[in-house]
Write a protein that holds these residues in place. Sequence first.
Motif, PDB file in Angstrom:
ATOM      1  N   ALA A   1      -3.080   0.086   3.143  1.00 22.93           N
ATOM      2  CA  ALA A   1      -2.562   0.575   1.856  1.00 22.93           C
ATOM      3  C   ALA A   1      -1.501   1.630   2.093  1.00 22.93           C
ATOM      4  O   ALA A   1      -0.526   1.746   1.347  1.00 22.93           O
ATOM      5  CB  ALA A   1      -3.696   1.147   1.024  1.00 22.93           C
ATOM      6  N   LEU A   2      -1.685   2.395   3.152  1.00 25.48           N
ATOM      7  CA  LEU A   2      -0.729   3.470   3.432  1.00 25.48           C
ATOM      8  C   LEU A   2       0.618   2.899   3.846  1.00 25.48           C
ATOM      9  O   LEU A   2       1.665   3.467   3.551  1.00 25.48           O
ATOM     10  CB  LEU A   2      -1.277   4.377   4.544  1.00 25.48           C
ATOM     11  CG  LEU A   2      -2.632   5.019   4.243  1.00 25.48           C
ATOM     12  CD1 LEU A   2      -3.141   5.778   5.449  1.00 25.48           C
ATOM     13  CD2 LEU A   2      -2.512   5.968   3.051  1.00 25.48           C
TER      14      LEU A   2
ATOM     15  N   ILE B   1      -2.896  -1.339  -8.374  1.00 26.00           N
ATOM     16  CA  ILE B   1      -3.397  -2.714  -8.223  1.00 26.00           C
ATOM     17  C   ILE B   1      -2.634  -3.591  -9.224  1.00 26.00           C
ATOM     18  O   ILE B   1      -2.702  -3.358 -10.437  1.00 26.00           O
ATOM     19  CB  ILE B   1      -4.924  -2.778  -8.427  1.00 26.00           C
ATOM     20  CG1 ILE B   1      -5.590  -1.927  -7.321  1.00 26.00           C
ATOM     21  CG2 ILE B   1      -5.422  -4.209  -8.384  1.00 26.00           C
ATOM     22  CD1 ILE B   1      -7.091  -1.842  -7.391  1.00 26.00           C
TER      23      ILE B   1
ATOM     24  N   PHE C   1       4.669   4.665  -2.365  1.00 24.78           N
ATOM     25  CA  PHE C   1       4.920   3.410  -3.087  1.00 24.78           C
ATOM     26  C   PHE C   1       3.818   3.115  -4.105  1.00 24.78           C
ATOM     27  O   PHE C   1       3.511   1.981  -4.386  1.00 24.78           O
ATOM     28  CB  PHE C   1       5.109   2.257  -2.101  1.00 24.78           C
ATOM     29  CG  PHE C   1       6.346   2.423  -1.265  1.00 24.78           C
ATOM     30  CD1 PHE C   1       7.600   2.254  -1.835  1.00 24.78           C
ATOM     31  CD2 PHE C   1       6.270   2.806   0.066  1.00 24.78           C
ATOM     32  CE1 PHE C   1       8.752   2.430  -1.081  1.00 24.78           C
ATOM     33  CE2 PHE C   1       7.413   2.978   0.827  1.00 24.78           C
ATOM     34  CZ  PHE C   1       8.668   2.795   0.254  1.00 24.78           C
TER      35      PHE C   1
ATOM     36  N   ASN D   1       1.008   2.289  -4.824  1.00 25.94           N
ATOM     37  CA  ASN D   1      -0.229   1.553  -4.510  1.00 25.94           C
ATOM     38  C   ASN D   1      -1.113   1.305  -5.731  1.00 25.94           C
ATOM     39  O   ASN D   1      -2.329   1.524  -5.681  1.00 25.94           O
ATOM     40  CB  ASN D   1      -1.043   2.284  -3.438  1.00 25.94           C
ATOM     41  CG  ASN D   1      -0.383   2.176  -2.090  1.00 25.94           C
ATOM     42  OD1 ASN D   1       0.797   2.518  -1.971  1.00 25.94           O
ATOM     43  ND2 ASN D   1      -1.080   1.681  -1.101  1.00 25.94           N
TER      44      ASN D   1
ATOM     45  N   ILE E   1      -9.280   9.720   5.928  1.00 25.78           N
ATOM     46  CA  ILE E   1      -9.046   8.286   6.138  1.00 25.78           C
ATOM     47  C   ILE E   1      -8.646   7.997   7.585  1.00 25.78           C
ATOM     48  O   ILE E   1      -8.388   6.861   7.939  1.00 25.78           O
ATOM     49  CB  ILE E   1      -7.999   7.705   5.148  1.00 25.78           C
ATOM     50  CG1 ILE E   1      -6.725   8.539   5.131  1.00 25.78           C
ATOM     51  CG2 ILE E   1      -8.570   7.582   3.774  1.00 25.78           C
ATOM     52  CD1 ILE E   1      -5.685   8.008   4.161  1.00 25.78           C
TER      53      ILE E   1
ATOM     54  N   SER F   1      -5.296  -3.913  -1.975  1.00 23.50           N
ATOM     55  CA  SER F   1      -6.221  -3.346  -2.969  1.00 23.50           C
ATOM     56  C   SER F   1      -7.533  -2.943  -2.315  1.00 23.50           C
ATOM     57  O   SER F   1      -8.108  -1.897  -2.640  1.00 23.50           O
ATOM     58  CB  SER F   1      -6.500  -4.361  -4.078  1.00 23.50           C
ATOM     59  OG  SER F   1      -5.296  -4.719  -4.696  1.00 23.50           O
TER      60      SER F   1
ATOM     61  N   MET G   1      -7.887   1.164   6.245  1.00 26.67           N
ATOM     62  CA  MET G   1      -7.293   1.958   5.173  1.00 26.67           C
ATOM     63  C   MET G   1      -5.802   2.142   5.391  1.00 26.67           C
ATOM     64  O   MET G   1      -5.051   2.388   4.455  1.00 26.67           O
ATOM     65  CB  MET G   1      -8.003   3.303   5.091  1.00 26.67           C
ATOM     66  CG  MET G   1      -9.389   3.181   4.498  1.00 26.67           C
ATOM     67  SD  MET G   1     -10.185   4.752   4.279  1.00 26.67           S
ATOM     68  CE  MET G   1     -10.960   4.986   5.842  1.00 26.67           C
TER      69      MET G   1
ATOM     70  N   ALA H   1       1.661  -0.071   2.906  1.00 24.22           N
ATOM     71  CA  ALA H   1       2.141  -1.037   1.918  1.00 24.22           C
ATOM     72  C   ALA H   1       3.328  -0.497   1.144  1.00 24.22           C
ATOM     73  O   ALA H   1       3.378   0.667   0.798  1.00 24.22           O
ATOM     74  CB  ALA H   1       1.015  -1.372   0.949  1.00 24.22           C
ATOM     75  N   SER H   2       4.282  -1.362   0.916  1.00 27.37           N
ATOM     76  CA  SER H   2       5.413  -0.943   0.072  1.00 27.37           C
ATOM     77  C   SER H   2       5.585  -2.002  -0.989  1.00 27.37           C
ATOM     78  O   SER H   2       6.439  -2.842  -0.933  1.00 27.37           O
ATOM     79  CB  SER H   2       6.669  -0.821   0.914  1.00 27.37           C
ATOM     80  OG  SER H   2       6.920  -2.030   1.577  1.00 27.37           O
ATOM     81  N   ARG H   3       4.622  -1.976  -1.919  1.00 26.17           N
ATOM     82  CA  ARG H   3       4.616  -3.016  -2.929  1.00 26.17           C
ATOM     83  C   ARG H   3       5.196  -2.506  -4.231  1.00 26.17           C
ATOM     84  O   ARG H   3       5.311  -1.329  -4.464  1.00 26.17           O
ATOM     85  CB  ARG H   3       3.186  -3.493  -3.179  1.00 26.17           C
ATOM     86  CG  ARG H   3       2.567  -4.117  -1.959  1.00 26.17           C
ATOM     87  CD  ARG H   3       1.125  -4.391  -2.223  1.00 26.17           C
ATOM     88  NE  ARG H   3       0.425  -3.153  -2.558  1.00 26.17           N
ATOM     89  CZ  ARG H   3      -0.577  -3.088  -3.383  1.00 26.17           C
ATOM     90  NH1 ARG H   3      -0.939  -4.145  -4.029  1.00 26.17           N
ATOM     91  NH2 ARG H   3      -1.184  -1.952  -3.600  1.00 26.17           N
TER      92      ARG H   3
ATOM     93  N   ARG I   1     -14.176  11.507   0.232  1.00 28.40           N
ATOM     94  CA  ARG I   1     -12.947  11.077  -0.463  1.00 28.40           C
ATOM     95  C   ARG I   1     -13.235  10.835  -1.935  1.00 28.40           C
ATOM     96  O   ARG I   1     -12.461  11.185  -2.810  1.00 28.40           O
ATOM     97  CB  ARG I   1     -12.408   9.781   0.162  1.00 28.40           C
ATOM     98  CG  ARG I   1     -11.932   9.898   1.584  1.00 28.40           C
ATOM     99  CD  ARG I   1     -11.118   8.676   1.985  1.00 28.40           C
ATOM    100  NE  ARG I   1     -11.870   7.442   1.900  1.00 28.40           N
ATOM    101  CZ  ARG I   1     -12.609   6.938   2.878  1.00 28.40           C
ATOM    102  NH1 ARG I   1     -12.691   7.579   4.032  1.00 28.40           N
ATOM    103  NH2 ARG I   1     -13.252   5.797   2.717  1.00 28.40           N
TER     104      ARG I   1
ATOM    105  N   LEU J   1      -6.989   0.127  -0.475  1.00 30.45           N
ATOM    106  CA  LEU J   1      -6.874   1.226  -1.426  1.00 30.45           C
ATOM    107  C   LEU J   1      -8.249   1.653  -1.959  1.00 30.45           C
ATOM    108  O   LEU J   1      -8.550   2.849  -2.055  1.00 30.45           O
ATOM    109  CB  LEU J   1      -5.966   0.806  -2.587  1.00 30.45           C
ATOM    110  CG  LEU J   1      -5.743   1.871  -3.646  1.00 30.45           C
ATOM    111  CD1 LEU J   1      -4.797   2.934  -3.124  1.00 30.45           C
ATOM    112  CD2 LEU J   1      -5.181   1.265  -4.925  1.00 30.45           C
ATOM    113  N   LEU J   2      -9.067   0.654  -2.286  1.00 29.06           N
ATOM    114  CA  LEU J   2     -10.408   0.967  -2.798  1.00 29.06           C
ATOM    115  C   LEU J   2     -11.174   1.787  -1.767  1.00 29.06           C
ATOM    116  O   LEU J   2     -11.899   2.718  -2.115  1.00 29.06           O
ATOM    117  CB  LEU J   2     -11.176  -0.322  -3.126  1.00 29.06           C
ATOM    118  CG  LEU J   2     -10.661  -1.133  -4.318  1.00 29.06           C
ATOM    119  CD1 LEU J   2     -11.403  -2.461  -4.431  1.00 29.06           C
ATOM    120  CD2 LEU J   2     -10.806  -0.366  -5.624  1.00 29.06           C
ATOM    121  N   LYS J   3     -11.012   1.430  -0.514  1.00 26.82           N
ATOM    122  CA  LYS J   3     -11.692   2.195   0.545  1.00 26.82           C
ATOM    123  C   LYS J   3     -11.189   3.626   0.560  1.00 26.82           C
ATOM    124  O   LYS J   3     -11.973   4.570   0.674  1.00 26.82           O
ATOM    125  CB  LYS J   3     -11.450   1.542   1.910  1.00 26.82           C
ATOM    126  CG  LYS J   3     -12.194   0.221   2.105  1.00 26.82           C
ATOM    127  CD  LYS J   3     -11.938  -0.320   3.493  1.00 26.82           C
ATOM    128  CE  LYS J   3     -12.709  -1.596   3.749  1.00 26.82           C
ATOM    129  NZ  LYS J   3     -12.476  -2.129   5.088  1.00 26.82           N
ATOM    130  N   ILE J   4      -9.867   3.796   0.463  1.00 32.63           N
ATOM    131  CA  ILE J   4      -9.292   5.144   0.462  1.00 32.63           C
ATOM    132  C   ILE J   4      -9.816   5.954  -0.720  1.00 32.63           C
ATOM    133  O   ILE J   4     -10.160   7.131  -0.597  1.00 32.63           O
ATOM    134  CB  ILE J   4      -7.750   5.086   0.401  1.00 32.63           C
ATOM    135  CG1 ILE J   4      -7.204   4.526   1.709  1.00 32.63           C
ATOM    136  CG2 ILE J   4      -7.147   6.456   0.106  1.00 32.63           C
ATOM    137  CD1 ILE J   4      -5.710   4.311   1.695  1.00 32.63           C
TER     138      ILE J   4
END
Lengths: 747, 232
Positions: A741-742, B96, B92, B94, B55, A646, A738, A744-746, B82, A649-652
């Motif tokens: 998140a890229l 939260i 996927f 992403n 990024i 997360s 960053m 991640a496969s959640r 961004r 992701l927030l950074k992205i």
Amino acid sequence: MVINKKIKRTMMESKSQYLGSLMLIIISCLLYTMFNQLTTNMVNLTSSFEKNYVQEDASFIADKKLDNIEDLESRFNMIIEETRSIDYLVSEDKTLRIFSENTKVNIPAIIEGNKLIGSDILIDPAFAKANKLKIGDSINIYGKDLKIAGFMSLPNYIYPIKSESDILNDPNRFGIAVISKDDFNEINKGSSFYTLKFNGDKKDVDNRIAQFKDYLKSENIIILKWTNIDENPRVTYVTLKIDGINQISTYMPVFILLLTCILTGIVMWRMLKREFILIGTLYALGYKKREIVKHYLTYPLSIALAGGIIGTILGAFTLRPMLNFMVMYFNIPVDYVSFDLKYVVISLLLPIFFLGISGYFVVNRALKYSPVELMKGGKEKGKVSFIERKLKLDRLKFSTKFKVREQLRSIPRSVFLLLGVVFATMLLLLGFASKSSMDFLMKDAYEDTYKYQYQYIFNSLQHGAPSNGEVFSISPFTLKSDSKTGFYVYGISPNSKYILLKDKQGNWLSTDKVIITKPLADKLGVKPHDTIKVVNKLDSKEYSITVDYIAETYTGEYIYMPLVEFNDMLKYPSDSYIGLWSSDKLNISESSLLSITTIDDFKKALDSTMQPLKSSIGIMAFISFIIGLIVIYVVTSLIIEENRESISLLKILGYRRKEVYSLILNSSSFIVLIGYILGVPLLLVSLRAMFKSVTKSMNFAFPVTIEYGYVFIGFVVIYLTYELSKFLSRRKINRISMAEALKASRE
Amino acid sequence: MFIKVENLKKSYRTGDVKTDVLKGVKMSLGKGEIGVILGPSGSGKSTLLNIIGGIDRCDSGKVTVDDIEVTNLTDDQLTDYRRENIGFIFQFYNLIPNLTVGENIEVVSNISRSPLDTDEVLKAVGMLDKKYRFPRELSGGEQQRVSIARAVVKNPKLLLCDEPTGALDFSTSREILKLLQQINRDFGTTILMITHNTAISAMANRVYRMRSGEIVEEIINERIIHAERIEW
């Protein structure tokens, strides 16, 4: 097992969590070992001191000299010895209470130096230290030079306080000393009292005391003062202190261990969730459940073992300094330091037991899944908790919603944080509460209630009107229904100038009525107009006292009644009294006095006691800061770990650093706040319960309170701890790239 | 051109081994167009997308997006870039996990200057009735719709999609592609998409084929077809 090779690596990956658990266990075992070994040593040292140096069963002052001591000893199967004492004013505000050397009861124990030979003197080590006196120095007492032969302890003066009503000792202003009987006779001043010790079975001591009192009465000997050893605060304060330490040594380490269990449970569960696929694979490869359980239990058990060993060793090292600290207050000879093996074993096993159980519970829960479920990442993934689902946060700001959701995500984590903050708060404010309570007691007693400056107590009943001062008498009583509940009854002048009492509403109470102090009224369950049946400890007779008012004061457990009524009740001459209160110094012959106390003595004693209290406040604040820091830092790092994707992701998405810090790191703010708010009343309630329990059998009431200023300071300390842990955690957030998140496969 | 990439180079070093991921890439995409980058794994398409999205950083070369020279921006400026300009859609999703669908959209609208209405966006992606659900309670396709809603709520100039249908079945993928095409048409949002799936190139204005860190072919598609008609 080869898979055990990954234990160390896994721990190193989440250093802060495992290190946090380890630190908490170390603190817990350190405190457990230190306090329990300390109390064991204190109990052993005190009891061997009492036994080897023949501590009295009681002491008394009589109006006549006992000439038939040998006869009394054989008749009552006891040993009895006359002791002489005098309060020698070394300077204006420094008193040395000198006793004649006893050989049968209350024998002085030489701590350092030699016994008395010729014109020597033995003094207590705390007084010597405070006044920079060394062995070999000379002290001039009434024109006679006495050489300090050594330092000593007396079994009836373990806690050397000047007056029995004092609660604090002050070696700067009061000390005890022993000189030979010959030297005392040469000085030819002071008063006498008797100390006695019964031989044989101790079970029947109360009866034997009563028989002895009856005998004295039959011989027309009036007992002016009688003190049983279990009512002598100079001895019972040691028990009070040991009881206090015992309570701390029981609850504090266990509470820290419980915190550790929650923390380890959370860390373990996180790790297991992460390793579900691995566990499933291990199953598939043919590993048995027992082997997997054993592997995962190695994590908490290795931490428990390491923490237990380190904590116990550190605790053992602190024993000697702690004992030295204690003997600054309690004058007992430290012949030997022993280690009770029982506590060493418990200290080592306790964390293993606690963490083993919580670890087993967590591992077992994970292993309930089938290998297939584990390989898919476990069933839990799809679960949304009831609270999460039911909570409607529409009206809140986004950042608030985020923080609330974050706390709800892991209830055990929030509970751990809450308990940790509550505990750190309680520990932090413990010292402040003690100081506030002392200040309150001081103000209540010595500014609002006691208006005299000098209190003189005579060594025999006085008659007639004194030229100066206000007369009073005092006598010890017990409840008829419970001989263990003791208190003092004062006979005072109607409309006393020196004792000012108020009721609950703040109205002044006239002292021509019978007034009971609130702590005693609470203890006895007495209301105005109730009659209590009491037994006088000096004549063992029964009396009835009807209470008119309850005074809202914490000065002690007393009943005040008009002196005339007091004398009438005890059948003393109507114009008799035992003491005088005065605002100025009175010219009274020392030989007729048992003691002189000034309010300044108490105030100064309080001031000097505040010094060590200040350092204990500092130490406690430091420990609570460390515990708070560990708890908050670990929780923050858990939050960061759980939110890696997360955060990335927030950074992205374009969140700035400060915005990410705010969302992630501030999510615990209100738990910290709630923890602090809960910690304050919980501390006061626990302290009250603790003091109530340890002072149950004593004529002593301690009003527990805390000033708002200290509550604020406490909050600032906890808040700064929180800010520091957040600051330390920032680096962790910055390190999350960053790319996470890229990749991640959640979900 | 809305996006202009010139001689973009990027390499990674693992120990003594240097791997050139981008070897002087050159490409451009017009405003309001859909671009699709095709290529096998390891061809450098994600790295290219990440550099355009601000990024990741390049070793040399130049990337300009809507006249902003992305390769010259500081870290803080990249964050703002961004934040203001780019919408991301991932393979996927992403999302939260402990935030509801609505709250996941708010993650972006919370920091946008003039975000679109959350409910309207959710309605547009067909997820309004699931606003209070958690991602764990949604199917893959639904999660991707939420992810699209999150990306478009700030009305970005550029939507970067990294394998948006990579984890979805055929019919769900087509729904997602339809949605992207609709966003492109309704809002005029420029879209740059990475995919393995060559069929998707049919809905793009420009198609870039990448191999070993180079764009080996750029095709301008004159016959764009509706996503609904894409088959594979």
